[in-house]
Design an enzyme around this catalytic site. Structure first.
Site, PDB file in Angstrom:
ATOM      1  N   LYS A  84      -6.394 -11.889   2.834  1.00 46.90           N
ATOM      2  CA  LYS A  84      -5.510 -11.364   1.832  1.00 46.90           C
ATOM      3  C   LYS A  84      -6.082 -11.094   0.552  1.00 46.90           C
ATOM      4  CE  LYS A  84      -4.061 -12.232   5.401  1.00 46.90           C
ATOM      5  NZ  LYS A  84      -3.359 -11.001   6.023  1.00 46.90           N
ATOM      6  N   GLY A  86      -6.585  -7.776   0.335  1.00 45.74           N
ATOM      7  CA  GLY A  86      -6.647  -6.496   0.537  1.00 45.74           C
ATOM      8  C   GLY A  86      -7.502  -5.462   1.265  1.00 45.74           C
ATOM      9  N   TRP A  89      -6.119  -3.042   3.396  1.00 44.15           N
ATOM     10  CA  TRP A  89      -6.194  -1.703   2.518  1.00 44.15           C
ATOM     11  C   TRP A  89      -6.816  -0.486   2.256  1.00 44.15           C
ATOM     12  CZ3 TRP A  89      -4.028  -2.418  -3.875  1.00 44.15           C
ATOM     13  CH2 TRP A  89      -4.350  -0.683  -4.268  1.00 44.15           C
ATOM     14  N   HIS A 148     -14.282 -11.207   7.685  1.00 40.80           N
ATOM     15  CA  HIS A 148     -14.400 -11.889   6.863  1.00 40.80           C
ATOM     16  C   HIS A 148     -15.834 -13.182   5.954  1.00 40.80           C
ATOM     17  CE1 HIS A 148     -10.347 -10.534   5.629  1.00 40.80           C
ATOM     18  NE2 HIS A 148     -10.012 -11.169   7.080  1.00 40.80           N
ATOM     19  N   ARG A 170      -9.559 -10.474  -4.663  1.00 34.45           N
ATOM     20  CA  ARG A 170      -8.570 -10.718  -5.236  1.00 34.45           C
ATOM     21  C   ARG A 170      -7.980 -11.735  -6.610  1.00 34.45           C
ATOM     22  NH1 ARG A 170      -2.800 -10.372  -2.001  1.00 34.45           N
ATOM     23  NH2 ARG A 170      -0.934  -9.282  -3.873  1.00 34.45           N
ATOM     24  N   SER A 178      -0.194 -14.845  -0.959  1.00 40.82           N
ATOM     25  CA  SER A 178      -0.017 -14.164   0.838  1.00 40.82           C
ATOM     26  C   SER A 178      -0.535 -14.656   1.665  1.00 40.82           C
ATOM     27  CB  SER A 178      -1.333 -13.037  -0.273  1.00 40.82           C
ATOM     28  OG  SER A 178      -1.665 -11.804   0.875  1.00 40.82           O
ATOM     29  N   TYR A 233      -9.264  -5.842  -6.284  1.00 43.69           N
ATOM     30  CA  TYR A 233      -7.315  -5.749  -5.676  1.00 43.69           C
ATOM     31  C   TYR A 233      -7.106  -4.664  -7.265  1.00 43.69           C
ATOM     32  CZ  TYR A 233      -2.574  -6.391  -3.640  1.00 43.69           C
ATOM     33  OH  TYR A 233      -1.586  -5.271  -3.172  1.00 43.69           O
ATOM     34  N   LYS A 302       4.229  -7.235   1.003  1.00 38.86           N
ATOM     35  CA  LYS A 302       4.839  -6.509  -1.207  1.00 38.86           C
ATOM     36  C   LYS A 302       3.603  -6.086  -1.684  1.00 38.86           C
ATOM     37  CE  LYS A 302       7.414  -9.605  -4.060  1.00 38.86           C
ATOM     38  NZ  LYS A 302       8.468 -10.933  -5.127  1.00 38.86           N
ATOM     39  N   GLY A 303       2.438  -6.515  -1.765  1.00 44.20           N
ATOM     40  CA  GLY A 303       1.872  -5.832  -2.384  1.00 44.20           C
ATOM     41  C   GLY A 303       1.701  -5.586  -3.515  1.00 44.20           C
TER      42      GLY A 303
HETATM   43  P1  PAP Z   1      -6.091 -10.278   6.152  1.00 43.55           P
HETATM   44  O1  PAP Z   1      -7.498 -10.403   5.481  1.00 43.55           O
HETATM   45  O2  PAP Z   1      -5.452 -10.511   6.544  1.00 43.55           O
HETATM   46  O3  PAP Z   1      -6.502  -8.733   6.508  1.00 43.55           O
HETATM   47  P2  PAP Z   1      -5.166  -8.395   3.747  1.00 43.55           P
HETATM   48  O4  PAP Z   1      -4.943  -6.827   4.168  1.00 43.55           O
HETATM   49  O5  PAP Z   1      -6.538  -8.113   3.346  1.00 43.55           O
HETATM   50  O6  PAP Z   1      -5.132  -9.107   4.898  1.00 43.55           O
HETATM   51  O7  PAP Z   1      -4.081  -8.827   2.480  1.00 43.55           O
HETATM   52  C1  PAP Z   1      -3.275  -8.553   2.575  1.00 43.55           C
HETATM   53  C2  PAP Z   1      -2.667  -8.537   1.370  1.00 43.55           C
HETATM   54  O8  PAP Z   1      -2.553  -7.163   1.417  1.00 43.55           O
HETATM   55  C3  PAP Z   1      -0.038  -8.192   0.970  1.00 43.55           C
HETATM   56  O9  PAP Z   1      -0.549  -8.622   0.303  1.00 43.55           O
HETATM   57  P3  PAP Z   1       0.561  -9.753  -0.499  1.00 43.55           P
HETATM   58  O10 PAP Z   1       1.111 -10.970   1.135  1.00 43.55           O
HETATM   59  O11 PAP Z   1       0.475 -10.160  -1.555  1.00 43.55           O
HETATM   60  O12 PAP Z   1       2.183  -8.955  -0.471  1.00 43.55           O
HETATM   61  C4  PAP Z   1      -0.076  -7.207   1.392  1.00 43.55           C
HETATM   62  O13 PAP Z   1       1.679  -7.196   0.819  1.00 43.55           O
HETATM   63  C5  PAP Z   1      -1.728  -6.167   0.450  1.00 43.55           C
HETATM   64  N1  PAP Z   1      -1.393  -4.958   0.998  1.00 43.55           N
HETATM   65  C6  PAP Z   1      -1.084  -4.077   2.314  1.00 43.55           C
HETATM   66  N2  PAP Z   1      -1.738  -3.160   2.250  1.00 43.55           N
HETATM   67  C7  PAP Z   1      -1.873  -2.668   1.068  1.00 43.55           C
HETATM   68  C8  PAP Z   1      -1.727  -1.466   0.503  1.00 43.55           C
HETATM   69  N3  PAP Z   1      -2.039   0.124   1.026  1.00 43.55           N
HETATM   70  N4  PAP Z   1      -1.801  -1.483  -0.990  1.00 43.55           N
HETATM   71  C9  PAP Z   1      -1.552  -2.504  -1.817  1.00 43.55           C
HETATM   72  N5  PAP Z   1      -1.433  -3.524  -0.975  1.00 43.55           N
HETATM   73  C10 PAP Z   1      -1.498  -4.034   0.263  1.00 43.55           C
END
Ligand code: PAP
Length: 345
Positions: A84, A86, A89, A148, A170, A178, A233, A302-303
């Site tokens: 969670k 980034g 992304w 991870h 982050r 998240s 992030y 939400k990002g």
């Molecule tokens: P993971 O470790 O399970 O792969 P990860 O991708 O690290 O998850 O984290 C997800 C977070 O990145 C989410 O944040 P939020 O819950 O605060 O919204 C997700 O929305 C955010 N995220 C995914 N894609 C993007 C992007 N392209 N730009 C910015 N934030 C993103």
């Protein structure tokens, strides 16, 4: 509070120097090893501690198998991150930067493939459930992987080869929120905020404790900057073009003046943006991105930076800030909690 059980048969939590290539032997070795690991069984899934890192039950077999089998190549590129932070992304960005000359803009694989498929995790993708993969040598070079796991728990060949590791993390408050929402989206038993928070603060959470996850890569990035690139992030949110150039330079594929003038950096940053990725058909579906994986759309919420203020009460914020400050004291590590106010800690 959970009980941590430690089997006293052996205390073997170190990796074997002998690589295992036989699946039956691998299964046997994994089960033997798991029986020796500390385990916390309460909560949604059991967590096992292996080489200092807490693995959820769906990742422990894959992680051990990778530890006993994976051989890094010097040209490999790893994305490492606490969950969670980034990851999705960064997978999109790394894949797009490395493969930018392989596909024309309208045929970019990201348009039709989930980022978690384009760069798979060792522990829950390639070595899922402890299975030895057959096709690792056939992956296009440079091979792209994700993990991870903590730096100290990476297999020796990853740490000691010349492969590159990009680490993204982050601020802990947004990461927690998240994570909590991710659990709410796809866990059968709805998680309780207080119980999840308490475990998070104690470090017994998938791929935690977060302070060890972050400090291990931070230290490695200071000692070996050519091997480990440390990214945040919040910095990506603040100045993506600058961070993308830093990333491309580190990966050995810097953007040329012509590419910059053509607007290629902006084109890739747009393609990898939250708004574009979230709305692509492949990322909008509730179907798992991989058999047994989380729903494809669970990785886009939400990002934003600073969303924690909408979910955590002030005492929870203060407590987690205090833990973070204590754990990171003297490291020089600072995180942003709000892009507008540039509030640091
Ligand atoms: P993971 O470790 O399970 O792969 P990860 O991708 O690290 O998850 O984290 C997800 C977070 O990145 C989410 O944040 P939020 O819950 O605060 O919204 C997700 O929305 C955010 N995220 C995914 N894609 C993007 C992007 N392209 N730009 C910015 N934030 C993103």
């Amino acid at each position: 509070m959970e009980k941590i059980f430690k089997n006293s048969k052996t205390s073997s939590s170190s990796s074997s120097s002998v690589l295992l290539n036989d699946q039956e032997e691998m299964n046997k070795k994994i089960e033997e090893l798991i029986a020796t690991l500390p385990v916390v069984s309460e909560g949604s899934v059991p967590h096992y501690q292996f080489k200092g890192c807490w693995y959820p039950s769906f990742a422990i077999r894959g992680n051990i198998a990778a530890d006993l089998h994976f051989q890094a190549q010097d040209s490999d590129i790893f994305l490492a991150s606490p969950p969670k932070s980034g990851t999705t992304w960064m997978k999109a960005l790394i894949f797009s930067i490395v493969n930018r000359n392989r596909y024309p803009p309208n045929e970019r694989p990201l348009l039709s493939t989930h980022p978690h498929i384009l760069i798979q995790f060792l522990e829950t993708g390639h070595y899922r459930n402890g299975n030895i993969p057959e096709n690792l040598d056939q992956l296009p070079k440079p091979r792209l992987f994700a993990t991870h796991s903590h730096y100290a728990s990476l297999s020796q060949s990853i740490r000691h080869s010349s492969c590159r590791i990009v680490y993204v993390c982050r601020n802990r408050l947004d990461t927690f929120i998240s994570f909590f929402h991710f659990l709410r989206l796809h866990e059968k038993n709805q998680p309780d905020m207080d119980a999840t928070y308490e475990k998070y603060c104690r470090g017994i959470i998938g791929f935690g404790p977060f302070w060890d996850n972050i400090l291990g890569y931070w230290q490695a990035s200071l000692e070996k900057p050519e091997k480990v690139l440390f990214m945040k992030y919040e910095d990506l949110k603040e100045d993506l073009v600058f961070e993308m150039k830093r990333l491309a330079d580190f990966l050995g594929v810097p953007f040329s003046v012509e590419e910059e003038e053509e607007g290629l950096i902006e084109e890739i940053s747009r393609l990898c943006s939250f708004e574009i990725l979230k709305n692509l058909e492949v990322n909008r579906t509730h179907k798992p991105y991989l058999e047994g994986g989380a729903p494809a759309n669970a990785f886009y919420r939400k990002g934003e930076v600073g969303d924690f203020v909408n979910h955590l009460d002030p005492s929870m914020v203060e407590n987690l800030m205090k833990i973070t400050q204590e754990k990171f004291a003297g490291s020089g590590l600072v995180f942003k909690y709000s892009i507008d106010k540039l509030q640091n800690s």
